[in-house]
Design an enzyme around this catalytic site. Structure first.
Site, PDB file in Angstrom:
ATOM      1  N   GLU A  44       0.844  -1.194   0.000  1.00 48.66           N
ATOM      2  CA  GLU A  44       0.000   0.000   0.000  1.00 48.66           C
ATOM      3  C   GLU A  44       0.881   1.246   0.000  1.00 48.66           C
ATOM      4  O   GLU A  44       1.928   1.289   0.620  1.00 48.66           O
ATOM      5  CB  GLU A  44      -0.872  -0.008   1.254  1.00 48.66           C
ATOM      6  CG  GLU A  44      -1.770   1.201   1.430  1.00 48.66           C
ATOM      7  CD  GLU A  44      -2.520   1.183   2.755  1.00 48.66           C
ATOM      8  OE1 GLU A  44      -3.576   1.826   2.828  1.00 48.66           O
ATOM      9  OE2 GLU A  44      -2.049   0.534   3.712  1.00 48.66           O
ATOM     10  N   LYS A 109      -9.635   2.549  -2.181  1.00 54.20           N
ATOM     11  CA  LYS A 109      -9.830   1.955  -0.857  1.00 54.20           C
ATOM     12  C   LYS A 109     -11.195   2.327  -0.283  1.00 54.20           C
ATOM     13  O   LYS A 109     -11.524   3.506  -0.130  1.00 54.20           O
ATOM     14  CB  LYS A 109      -8.717   2.430   0.077  1.00 54.20           C
ATOM     15  CG  LYS A 109      -8.676   1.752   1.436  1.00 54.20           C
ATOM     16  CD  LYS A 109      -7.476   2.262   2.231  1.00 54.20           C
ATOM     17  CE  LYS A 109      -7.285   1.572   3.552  1.00 54.20           C
ATOM     18  NZ  LYS A 109      -6.101   2.113   4.287  1.00 54.20           N
ATOM     19  N   CYS A 143      -5.452  -2.929   2.743  1.00 57.09           N
ATOM     20  CA  CYS A 143      -5.179  -2.805   4.175  1.00 57.09           C
ATOM     21  C   CYS A 143      -6.419  -2.896   5.078  1.00 57.09           C
ATOM     22  O   CYS A 143      -6.906  -3.983   5.343  1.00 57.09           O
ATOM     23  CB  CYS A 143      -4.399  -1.514   4.415  1.00 57.09           C
ATOM     24  SG  CYS A 143      -3.409  -1.531   5.947  1.00 57.09           S
TER      25      CYS A 143
END
Length: 257
Positions: A44, A109, A143
């Site tokens: 990331e 995300k 994540c």
């Protein structure tokens, strides 16, 4: 249709808010990448580290990194994926790119990390992305998405779930457990690619990049700076799902904003 997929995971330290230095670092790290690799996975925010000050990054750096990924994909004839800080029309995104020599897919995300203030500075994504690549259906996530199983639920019958991350040492047990859980509940391969080292604000990252098969068996694990290699077998997915039809019994639901 390919029966296997050769993947390389780059577990590396990152230079804080220095995109060009990180691109050079990664280019050097993968000079001796095995020629059979189909997909290279990066962590990331691999050009900056997990910065909550995206205004410190020149707006053009997103496009520069995307161009660099395209050039790399073409030169090595593979796909490359990871997330970066991306400025689009004045809004910041933690955006994952999946770059093939002739195609680019994106995923923003969905679950921005409120504990670090990510939700205050980055715009959350609204849609999953499913990528068809060499006979494998791939779902890339980022994540903090790992903590939310509804978002990753395998309603698309994907074969591979990927998480790119900056996951700190203080909560690494959750990373280890949840990666395995996501593999088991979705009956898919699950890959987590984490960074390593200490960032500028003092957070330590221990790696723990890993690969689990559709039964939750650990295929790969690393806690040091290195390139890890794994070959995924499509037959494993087909055989497991044919024998254990758990996905057919999953609850039906619709996500709402």
């Amino acid at each position: 249709m390919s029966k296997s997929l050769n993947i390389a995971l780059l577990q590396t330290e990152l230079f804080w808010e220095q995109p060009e230095k990180n691109r050079i670092h990664i280019s050097n790290a993968i000079k001796e990448l095995r020629p059979e690799v189909d997909l290279l996975l990066l962590p990331e925010m691999f050009t900056t580290g997990f910065t909550m000050s995206p205004e410190n990054i020149d707006a053009i750096e997103g496009s520069r990194t995307l161009d660099w990924m395209r050039e790399l994909a073409t030169a090595k004839q593979l796909a490359i994926s990871g997330s970066i800080v991306f400025n689009e029309k004045g809004k910041y995104y933690n955006r994952l790119f999946f770059v093939e020599p002739s195609k680019v897919s994106i995923y923003d995300k969905r679950h921005t990390f409120t504990l670090a203030g990510e939700s205050d500075v980055y715009t959350a994504g609204k849609a999953k992305t499913i990528i068809d690549f060499k006979g494998f259906k791939i779902c890339p996530l980022i994540c903090y998405d790992l903590r939310f199983p509804v978002w990753s639920r395998n309603v698309e019958h994907y074969d591979l779930l990927i998480y790119v991350a900056n996951w700190p040492k203080t909560r690494i047990n959750a990373w280890d457990v949840l990666l395995k859980a996501r593999a088991i509940e979705n009956m898919s391969y699950c890959i987590g690619v984490n960074r390593i080292g200490i960032d500028k604000i003092g957070h330590e990252y221990p790696g723990h990049s890993a690969v689990y098969d559709a039964l939750g068996k650990e295929v790969l694990f690393s806690n040091k700076p290195e390139i890890c290699y794994v070959t995924l077998d499509k037959k494993h997915i087909k055989t497991t799902r044919r024998k254990l039809k758990f996905l057919e019994d999953q609850d039906k639901f619709n996500l709402e904003e």
